[in-house]
Scaffold this active site. Sequence first.
Site, short mmCIF file in Angstrom:
data_model
loop_
_atom_site.label_atom_id
_atom_site.label_comp_id
_atom_site.label_asym_id
_atom_site.label_seq_id
_atom_site.Cartn_x
_atom_site.Cartn_y
_atom_site.Cartn_z
CB CYS A 91 -6.42 18.61 8.91
SG CYS A 91 -5.89 17.35 7.85
CB CYS A 122 0.17 18.58 4.51
SG CYS A 122 -0.77 16.92 4.06
NE ARG A 148 3.05 3.02 -1.93
CZ ARG A 148 3.44 3.77 -3.08
NH1 ARG A 148 4.14 3.28 -3.84
NH2 ARG A 148 3.25 4.94 -3.03
CE1 TYR A 149 5.54 -0.30 0.68
CE2 TYR A 149 3.94 1.19 1.63
CZ TYR A 149 4.91 0.87 1.22
OH TYR A 149 5.67 2.04 0.94
CB CYS A 198 0.91 20.30 8.46
SG CYS A 198 -0.08 19.41 9.88
NE ARG A 234 -2.09 10.57 1.91
CZ ARG A 234 -1.73 9.91 2.78
NH1 ARG A 234 -2.41 10.62 4.01
NH2 ARG A 234 -1.26 8.82 2.87
CG ASP A 285 7.01 12.43 1.20
OD1 ASP A 285 7.77 11.39 1.07
OD2 ASP A 285 6.29 12.15 2.07
NE ARG A 287 2.62 -1.71 5.80
CZ ARG A 287 3.70 -2.28 5.37
NH1 ARG A 287 3.58 -3.62 4.82
NH2 ARG A 287 4.92 -1.81 5.06
CE LYS A 289 5.65 5.08 5.37
NZ LYS A 289 4.53 4.36 4.50
CG ASP A 309 6.94 7.21 0.97
OD1 ASP A 309 6.43 7.63 2.19
OD2 ASP A 309 6.26 5.88 0.29
C1 PLP Z 1 3.44 4.55 4.68
C2 PLP Z 1 2.17 3.72 4.16
C3 PLP Z 1 1.91 2.22 4.81
C4 PLP Z 1 2.61 1.92 6.25
O1 PLP Z 1 3.77 1.43 6.02
P1 PLP Z 1 4.43 1.03 7.51
O2 PLP Z 1 5.92 1.05 6.99
O3 PLP Z 1 3.93 -0.06 7.89
O4 PLP Z 1 4.08 2.40 8.36
C5 PLP Z 1 1.01 1.65 4.12
N1 PLP Z 1 0.51 2.14 2.79
C6 PLP Z 1 1.04 3.16 2.27
C7 PLP Z 1 0.15 3.47 1.10
C8 PLP Z 1 1.71 3.85 2.91
O5 PLP Z 1 2.07 5.04 2.11
S1 SF4 Z 2 -0.17 16.44 7.68
FE1 SF4 Z 2 -1.52 16.74 6.30
S2 SF4 Z 2 -3.14 15.11 6.66
FE2 SF4 Z 2 -1.69 15.11 8.50
S3 SF4 Z 2 -3.03 16.54 9.97
FE3 SF4 Z 2 -1.26 17.72 8.73
S4 SF4 Z 2 -2.59 18.84 7.25
FE4 SF4 Z 2 -3.67 17.00 7.88
#
Ligand code: PLP
Ligand code: SF4
Length: 312
Positions: free
Chosen positions: A69, A76, A56-57, A73, A78, A237, A60, A281, A274
Amino acid sequence: MKSFRVTDYYKSISINKPQLEKQFTPDIREKDVLSYEVGDPLNEEEHIVAPRLVHRYKDRVLLLVTDNCRLYCRHCFRRDFIDRGDNDITDKEIDAACLYIKNNIDVHEVLISGGDPLTLGYKRLSYLLHSLKSARDNLVIRIGTRVPIVDPDFIDNGMLDLFKSISPVWMALQVNHPDELTPRVKEVLNKLTFSGVTLLNQAVLLKGVNDNLETLKQLCQKLLEFRVKPYYIFQGDLAKGTSHLRVPISKGLKLMASLRDEVSGIAMPTYAVDIPGGGGKIPLNPDFIESEDDNFYYLKNSAGFIGKYPKE
Ligand SMILES: *Cc1c(COP(=O)(O)O)cnc(C)c1O
Ligand code: SF4
């Protein structure tokens, strides 16, 4: 994610501590799915460039190496991805991700996440990290994990030696409450630090867990004692069935402004969210610029003092 999972260790430190129990105990209110809550609140699927690889960015990439996991959580973001049967990344998928990174010179950093990457265990992790380093030797590796916090005994000497041999490794933990920073966790974090890992924390602002000034203050101060830099505190989120754990942004902004009065600069995390719908973000900043005119900014501290700074 409907699964329930907790470790014996985390359960033992959670006794009579609702602020910890809440993080893993399913709640009937998870059934309340609001109209704007979705399965993939960060629109990660849109940015998939290879299996499990999200770009996305520019500089990175994010690699989702497992859907497993040690503790699930409840908050979470995700949660729809976790434990859905995708299992662990295969050698073939690792090779494909490395090829993408090798061919994209803009990629300077890889975030390894999931699920929890450390659940892969030493052998898979070793293949993964060494493959990434061979794809690009100056690649910065960042691992997002809760294992040191929820299952400290899971970190073995093999993993520590692996981190020692791969540099630089940044590790983003998720500590949400100071009571998670136990003597046992301190030992493990010290070992990670001495293995050359730089530790960061990404907390999530959670209702009934850490949405008060005293808890946030203790959390950030104790993180520094444990050699962890508070990096982010995330606004929740819009994941399905998590509304009972979210804190209004207005309250989050007030907490952050008060926190700055209480703790040192290095103890301050960035409050971030986000943008729903895939906007990425962004930091959420308390507004210290009260107003401006043609010549001045009017700057206000939390006590209400206003001073003017010229527009030079
Ligand atoms: C959060 C995130 C990152 C990392 O972002 P930072 O601001 O550098 O911590 C990179 N890729 C994705 C898809 C993300 O959601
Ligand atoms: S936040 Fe989601 S991905 Fe992260 S440790 Fe908890 S359950 Fe696992």
